[in-house]
Design an enzyme around this catalytic site. Structure first.
Site, short mmCIF file in Angstrom:
data_model
loop_
_atom_site.label_atom_id
_atom_site.label_comp_id
_atom_site.label_asym_id
_atom_site.label_seq_id
_atom_site.Cartn_x
_atom_site.Cartn_y
_atom_site.Cartn_z
N LYS A 111 -4.67 37.68 46.84
CA LYS A 111 -3.58 38.04 47.76
C LYS A 111 -4.09 38.18 49.19
O LYS A 111 -3.55 37.59 50.12
CB LYS A 111 -2.94 39.36 47.31
CG LYS A 111 -2.09 40.03 48.38
CD LYS A 111 -1.46 41.32 47.91
CE LYS A 111 -2.05 42.60 48.42
NZ LYS A 111 -1.91 42.95 49.81
N ASN A 112 -5.14 38.98 49.36
CA ASN A 112 -5.55 39.30 50.73
C ASN A 112 -6.24 38.14 51.44
O ASN A 112 -6.37 38.16 52.67
CB ASN A 112 -6.39 40.58 50.76
CG ASN A 112 -5.53 41.81 50.48
OD1 ASN A 112 -4.29 41.74 50.56
ND2 ASN A 112 -6.14 42.91 50.12
N CYS A 168 2.00 48.99 52.68
CA CYS A 168 1.96 50.20 51.86
C CYS A 168 1.73 51.44 52.71
O CYS A 168 0.94 51.41 53.66
CB CYS A 168 0.81 50.10 50.85
SG CYS A 168 1.14 49.02 49.47
N ARG A 222 -2.08 53.36 59.91
CA ARG A 222 -2.69 52.03 59.86
C ARG A 222 -2.71 51.43 61.27
O ARG A 222 -1.91 50.55 61.60
CB ARG A 222 -1.98 51.15 58.83
CG ARG A 222 -2.05 51.76 57.44
CD ARG A 222 -1.48 50.88 56.36
NE ARG A 222 -2.35 49.79 56.00
CZ ARG A 222 -2.11 48.95 54.99
NH1 ARG A 222 -1.04 49.08 54.28
NH2 ARG A 222 -2.96 47.96 54.73
N ASP A 234 -9.05 49.45 47.06
CA ASP A 234 -7.87 48.92 46.35
C ASP A 234 -7.97 49.10 44.83
O ASP A 234 -7.00 48.89 44.11
CB ASP A 234 -7.65 47.44 46.69
CG ASP A 234 -7.34 47.25 48.17
OD1 ASP A 234 -6.99 48.23 48.83
OD2 ASP A 234 -7.48 46.12 48.67
N ARG A 244 4.56 42.90 44.84
CA ARG A 244 3.98 42.43 46.11
C ARG A 244 2.58 41.84 45.90
O ARG A 244 2.13 41.02 46.69
CB ARG A 244 3.87 43.59 47.10
CG ARG A 244 5.18 43.98 47.75
CD ARG A 244 4.93 44.90 48.93
NE ARG A 244 3.71 44.48 49.62
CZ ARG A 244 2.75 45.31 50.02
NH1 ARG A 244 2.85 46.60 49.82
NH2 ARG A 244 1.69 44.84 50.62
#
Ligand code: EPU
Length: 418
Positions: free
Chosen positions: A22-23, A117, A122, A305, A397
């Protein structure tokens, strides 16, 4: 609103295929709009809401996107818009990569402030510091980041904090800066290497990605390429936790074992049998687990994570475990949910103290964010009775077809569409 209902207590046996990262994908897809000649054909894109969101944003900017299963073709040759302002932009964190990509290619970007999230403050000050060092003027205007430059000039940039996002974003813009850019105190996560490899396949000149010093020689244009995204280290790690927690024997396929070393090491310390193969990892667990201490750190340390799934695993390990979350200040929201299932966890500031219990019991819980959701799925798998997880959209997600992948190895998960 969909829910996952899990009947817990079954061991897991068989094979789980890991999808693309994903990232990495959420950075590679915005990077693809930097090609002004040819098309990018990108494979191994995970089928998750975050990649759907990014593709829809790219389309809204004028790029042509065609998707076929896990492959996508992006033609951005005719793209002219630099204004990313759709609902999707505000929904997800990674939309900030459009600032670096648009600023690099068009010397101008207007991107609505990113969401993502709720795991703590952030900030994007390090991204902005990097863009400004390259010669851009950056301001926040009506809730959007506006970055503009007559030209970008390569320079030395030292990041004050190790940031995955800032490293990638400034690297994107620096590809088109005149001369040489050196990024110091860069993050070293595998997806940074993947984005750099993608940009190099398009014609960029980036060296050192994966170390804390990245050197970029500016070039004039990028062209399309064929590329395949690396496997998802965090999805793999989550299934490693699930297999260790449930007991049984699971092969987790399509992984790069080197990326999982910090996770494997902790599982071995807990008494789990971990076998590294060339591109798979086998987890064998008798559920006789020993508590351990964990501190999250930038790569190659233990990934933040995986902290939430790890907390679930430690909740049924013998003795006391201490989890120190050093990256995000508010990433323990899953603990209140775990407590509803009988876990004994107390949190003080960024530290969770876990007293292992012999079992969890099914309850109605919420996926408060993406990885908290994964933690609740694992809790449901090991609990006695039925667990009902709401706010599944958080899980969707980042985890493609999570219930199908787990049901194939013996889990009993049903998705309820309400
Ligand atoms: N930070 C700053 N200033 C900045 C940027 C970051 O102070 O300009 C701080 C953050 O507040 C945080 C630390 O630096 O305390 C690390 O943040 P980083 O920038 O590395 O995080 P990110 O790029 O926003 C990515 C992942 C996260 C993952 C972190 C850390 C994406 C889209 N997100 O976030 O993934 O937790 O790196 O590895 O790549 C997830 O997948 O669940 C997720 C949250």
């Amino acid at each position: 609103m969909e829910k996952l209902v899990i009947e817990g207590g079954y061991p897991l046996y068989g094979d789980i295929e890991v999808s693309g990262a994903k990232n990495a994908a959420v950075a590679i897809l915005p990077a693809a709009i930097m090609a002004c000649k040819g098309v990018c054909a990108i494979d191994n894109i995970p089928d998750i809401n975050d990649t759907k969101c990014i593709l829809s944003i790219i389309e809204s900017l004028g790029a042509k996107v065609s998707k076929n299963n896990n492959s996508v073709i992006i033609d951005s040759t005719c793209m002219t818009s630099v204004d990313a302002n759709t609902e999707e932009v505000r929904k997800m964190r990674a939309s900030y990569y459009l600032i670096g990509a648009l600023l690099g290619r068009f010397k101008k970007a207007r991107v609505e402030m990113p969401g993502g999230c709720a795991i703590g403050v952030r900030p994007i000050d390090q991204h902005i510091k990097g863009f400004e060092a390259l010669g851009a003027k950056v301001k926040i205007e009506h809730g959007a980041v506006v970055a503009e430059a007559e030209e970008l000039i390569g320079t030395n940039i030292y990041f004050d904090v190790v940031s995955v996002g800032a490293t990638i974003n400034v690297m994107l813009a620096a590809v088109f800066a005149e001369g040489k850019t050196i990024l110091e105190n860069s993050a070293k996560e595998p997806h940074i290497v993947d984005v750099a490899n993608f940009l190099n396949s398009m014609g960029a000149d980036i060296k050192g990605a994966g170390t804390d010093v990245i050197k970029i020689n500016g070039i004039k244009e990028l062209k399309g390429c064929n590329y395949s995204v690396i496997p998802d280290q965090i999805e793999a790690g989550t299934y490693m936790m699930a297999a260790a927690a449930c007991g049984g024997k699971v092969n987790i396929n399509n992984v790069i074992p080197k990326h999982l070393e910090a996770i494997s090491a902790k599982l071995i310390e807990m008494g789990v049998h971990v076998t590294e193969n060339e591109d798979s990892i086998t987890i064998e667990s008798s559920r006789d687990l020993k508590g351990v201490n964990v501190k999250t750190l930038p790569y190659p340390g233990f990934p933040t994570d995986i902290q939430q799934p790890m907390t679930t695993l430690l909740s049924i390990a013998k003795g006391r475990s201490i989890v120190n979350e050093s990256i995000w200040e508010s990433r323990f929201k899953h603990v209140d949910e775990l407590k509803k299932m009988g876990a004994k966890v107390s949190v003080e500031n960024n530290i969770a103290i876990i007293e292992g219990v012999s079992k969890l019991s099914g309850a109605k819980v919420t996926a408060t964010d993406l990885r908290a959701g994964a933690a609740m799925v694992i809790a449901g798998l090991i609990a006695n009775g039925k667990t009902e997880i709401s706010k599944v959209e958080h899980i969707d997600r980042g985890y493609p077809h999570i219930e199908e992948k787990l049901n194939r190895v013996g889990a009993k998960i049903t998705r309820i569409k309400k």
